[in-house]
Design a protein around this motif. Sequence first.
Motif, short mmCIF file in Angstrom:
data_model
loop_
_atom_site.label_atom_id
_atom_site.label_comp_id
_atom_site.label_asym_id
_atom_site.label_seq_id
_atom_site.Cartn_x
_atom_site.Cartn_y
_atom_site.Cartn_z
N HIS A 1 -0.87 2.31 6.57
CA HIS A 1 -0.47 2.69 5.58
C HIS A 1 1.60 3.35 5.27
O HIS A 1 1.84 3.81 4.59
CB HIS A 1 -0.63 4.08 5.20
N ALA B 1 -11.91 7.81 -0.07
CA ALA B 1 -11.45 9.09 -0.36
C ALA B 1 -12.91 9.74 -0.47
O ALA B 1 -12.46 11.02 -1.18
CB ALA B 1 -10.19 9.13 -2.43
N ASP C 1 -3.22 5.68 -0.52
CA ASP C 1 -4.81 4.75 -0.59
C ASP C 1 -5.65 4.35 0.13
O ASP C 1 -5.43 4.70 1.27
CB ASP C 1 -3.98 3.01 -1.13
N HIS D 1 0.81 -1.38 -0.05
CA HIS D 1 -0.05 0.03 -0.03
C HIS D 1 0.54 1.32 0.02
O HIS D 1 2.06 1.30 0.69
CB HIS D 1 -0.98 -0.20 1.41
N THR D 2 0.50 2.23 -0.70
CA THR D 2 1.19 3.27 -0.12
C THR D 2 0.25 4.27 1.12
O THR D 2 -0.27 3.64 2.15
CB THR D 2 0.60 4.73 -1.78
#
Length: 69
Positions: free
Chosen positions: A58, A15, A12, A8-9
Amino acid sequence: MEQTANGHTQVDGVAVIDTTADTDATRRVAEETVRTILVDNDFSDVGNYLAGESYIQHNPRRLSVLCAG
């Protein structure tokens, strides 16, 4: 993107902002979570505060796995 430990970033995930959400209740839950886990260093009920199997880490250096004990 570089390979991360968990895939994962740091940005992400969901949203979409739910403007109907109860922000005061959310704030109280967030404050209790931070106080219990980060301030008091009490991980005994971490599953009650985090999303269990749905938890997304994250931090690119950590896995998205919650381990007991």
